[in-house]
Design an enzyme around this catalytic site. Structure first.
Site, PDB file in Angstrom:
ATOM      1  N   CYS A 177       0.814  -1.214   0.000  1.00  0.00           N
ATOM      2  CA  CYS A 177       0.000   0.000   0.000  1.00  0.00           C
ATOM      3  C   CYS A 177       0.848   1.265   0.000  1.00  0.00           C
ATOM      4  O   CYS A 177       1.686   1.449   0.881  1.00  0.00           O
ATOM      5  CB  CYS A 177      -0.911  -0.014   1.232  1.00  0.00           C
ATOM      6  SG  CYS A 177      -1.862   1.512   1.441  1.00  0.00           S
ATOM      7  N   TRP A 181      -7.618  -6.593   5.452  1.00  0.00           N
ATOM      8  CA  TRP A 181      -6.233  -7.014   5.369  1.00  0.00           C
ATOM      9  C   TRP A 181      -6.017  -8.118   6.399  1.00  0.00           C
ATOM     10  O   TRP A 181      -6.607  -8.098   7.482  1.00  0.00           O
ATOM     11  CB  TRP A 181      -5.296  -5.852   5.697  1.00  0.00           C
ATOM     12  CG  TRP A 181      -5.313  -4.732   4.707  1.00  0.00           C
ATOM     13  CD1 TRP A 181      -6.108  -3.614   4.758  1.00  0.00           C
ATOM     14  CD2 TRP A 181      -4.505  -4.604   3.526  1.00  0.00           C
ATOM     15  NE1 TRP A 181      -5.842  -2.800   3.673  1.00  0.00           N
ATOM     16  CE2 TRP A 181      -4.852  -3.379   2.911  1.00  0.00           C
ATOM     17  CE3 TRP A 181      -3.507  -5.398   2.951  1.00  0.00           C
ATOM     18  CZ2 TRP A 181      -4.261  -2.940   1.745  1.00  0.00           C
ATOM     19  CZ3 TRP A 181      -2.909  -4.950   1.775  1.00  0.00           C
ATOM     20  CH2 TRP A 181      -3.284  -3.741   1.183  1.00  0.00           C
ATOM     21  N   THR A 239      -8.557   0.087   6.446  1.00  0.00           N
ATOM     22  CA  THR A 239      -7.429   0.627   5.702  1.00  0.00           C
ATOM     23  C   THR A 239      -6.132   0.573   6.504  1.00  0.00           C
ATOM     24  O   THR A 239      -6.138   0.541   7.733  1.00  0.00           O
ATOM     25  CB  THR A 239      -7.698   2.089   5.302  1.00  0.00           C
ATOM     26  OG1 THR A 239      -7.852   2.898   6.479  1.00  0.00           O
ATOM     27  CG2 THR A 239      -8.957   2.203   4.454  1.00  0.00           C
ATOM     28  N   VAL A 240      -5.034   0.576   5.761  1.00  0.00           N
ATOM     29  CA  VAL A 240      -3.702   0.763   6.325  1.00  0.00           C
ATOM     30  C   VAL A 240      -3.148   2.061   5.734  1.00  0.00           C
ATOM     31  O   VAL A 240      -3.504   2.426   4.613  1.00  0.00           O
ATOM     32  CB  VAL A 240      -2.772  -0.430   5.988  1.00  0.00           C
ATOM     33  CG1 VAL A 240      -3.166  -1.657   6.763  1.00  0.00           C
ATOM     34  CG2 VAL A 240      -2.741  -0.732   4.489  1.00  0.00           C
ATOM     35  N   TYR A 254      -5.288   6.258  -9.225  1.00  0.00           N
ATOM     36  CA  TYR A 254      -6.492   5.481  -8.905  1.00  0.00           C
ATOM     37  C   TYR A 254      -7.688   5.993  -9.700  1.00  0.00           C
ATOM     38  O   TYR A 254      -8.545   5.208 -10.128  1.00  0.00           O
ATOM     39  CB  TYR A 254      -6.792   5.562  -7.409  1.00  0.00           C
ATOM     40  CG  TYR A 254      -5.846   4.753  -6.553  1.00  0.00           C
ATOM     41  CD1 TYR A 254      -6.174   3.456  -6.164  1.00  0.00           C
ATOM     42  CD2 TYR A 254      -4.622   5.277  -6.142  1.00  0.00           C
ATOM     43  CE1 TYR A 254      -5.309   2.704  -5.383  1.00  0.00           C
ATOM     44  CE2 TYR A 254      -3.747   4.532  -5.368  1.00  0.00           C
ATOM     45  CZ  TYR A 254      -4.096   3.240  -4.989  1.00  0.00           C
ATOM     46  OH  TYR A 254      -3.233   2.498  -4.227  1.00  0.00           O
TER      47      TYR A 254
END
Length: 336
Positions: A39, A72, A106-107, A170
């Site tokens: 990521c 994740w 999210t990370v 993106y």
């Protein structure tokens, strides 16, 4: 798929600060930084943690590159469970604080070891706070990544890069219509051309040292040829065909704290295997050749001091080193 990709930026706003204004005090050993090598947003936090020498104060959980729709996962660890958090999925930490958490898992995310719950996933504020709030735990020789006299310029440059480049790739890749794709594509390469011109006469984005602005841009550049050029159709030019940006990106790659955080195998695996709406077969391409990252860049001719009055960080801890086969630098960068 929506015509134009819109990123949900409503992150958990809590901050970890010296004065504990949100209830979360700076305290060595209390928090664990959850990341994924794949990521780019997490990559920023990994880099800043390395440059500032926060490894002993903030431990790091590394999720695997391929996740499902739920979360994740810590499938790289023995038993597929993070050895400190004791959980198989990052979702468990989110739901420990927010039961039935409705948003994306999210990370990067900072997790409180006392409660097992996520404190924040606000990646933009997180690295700023690493610089400004965690100073008592910085290593000797830690660089100033957010110097006060340059903050307005850093913020301005980083904001433009986020819209057109960091998030722009993106917007290319997940565009739902031809016009939306072409708009994002044009904005992306217009900004990359602007960056190429700016960096043709200065080594770093703002000032003569590495700053937060470089840390924010670089994770997108390092993924460009490996993923974004093909997978996201950002294909006017490869990074390696843009001489100034290619040299700039190699300069940072060869700087301790940058290239030694990169696992190209995990990066490619994540994008090509997870984004089945873009790549239905899940086939991961063998190319491109990534060996050029260690070639001479000659950026030092522009002057500048990578770490200012500071020093390069030492090699990463053994358990955090990237496997040589996944990184042309062998996981350890030996010279600035």
């Amino acid at each position: 798929m929506e015509p134009s990709f819109q990123r949900d930026t409503a992150y958990i706003p809590d901050r970890i600060t010296v004065d504990a204004r949100d209830g979360w005090p700076v305290e060595a050993g209390r928090y664990r930084l959850a990341v994924a090598r794949a990521c780019p947003w997490a990559n920023r936090a990994v880099i800043v943690r390395r440059l500032l020498g926060l490894e002993d104060a903030i431990s790091m959980a590394i999720a695997g590159p391929v996740h499902d729709q739920r979360s994740w996962t810590f499938d790289l660890d023995p038993g597929a469970v993070d050895p400190v958090l004791g959980i198989p999925r990052l979702k468990d930490a989110y739901e420990a604080r927010f039961p039935r958490y409705p948003k994306g898992i999210t990370v990067p995310a900072m997790v409180d070891l006392e409660t097992g719950g996520v404190v924040t996933n606000d990646f933009k504020q997180m690295t700023i706070d690493f610089s400004l709030e965690w100073t008592a735990h910085h290593r000797d020789g830690a660089p100033d990544l957010y110097p006060e006299h340059l903050r307005d310029e850093i913020d301005d440059v980083a904001r433009g890069n986020y819209e057109a480049v960091n998030n722009g790739v993106y917007r290319c890749g997940f565009a739902g219509t031809q016009p939306a794709y072409e708009e994002a594509y044009d904005q992306l390469f217009e900004r990359l051309d602007w960056l190429g011109e700016r960096l043709s006469h200065q080594r770093y984005l703002v000032g003569d040292t590495i700053t937060e602005a470089d840390v924010r841009l670089w994770p997108t550049l390092v993924r460009f040829d490996a993923v974004y050029h093909g997978h996201f159709k950002a294909n006017r030019s490869k990074l390696s065909e843009m001489p100034v940006l290619w040299a700039y990106a190699r300069d940072l790659f060869q700087t301790p704290g940058f290239g030694d955080t990169i696992d190209f195998d995990q990066i490619k695996s994540h994008y090509y295997e997870v984004h089945r709406d873009v790549n239905p077969t899940g086939i991961v391409p063998k190319g491109p050749d990534l060996s050029g990252w260690m070639t001479l860049h000659h950026r030092e001719q522009l002057g500048g001091r990578p770490f200012g009055d500071g020093t390069p960080p030492p090699p990463p801890p053994e358990h955090e080193r990237v496997a040589p086969a996944s990184n042309p630098a062998g996981g350890i960068i030996r010279s600035a």
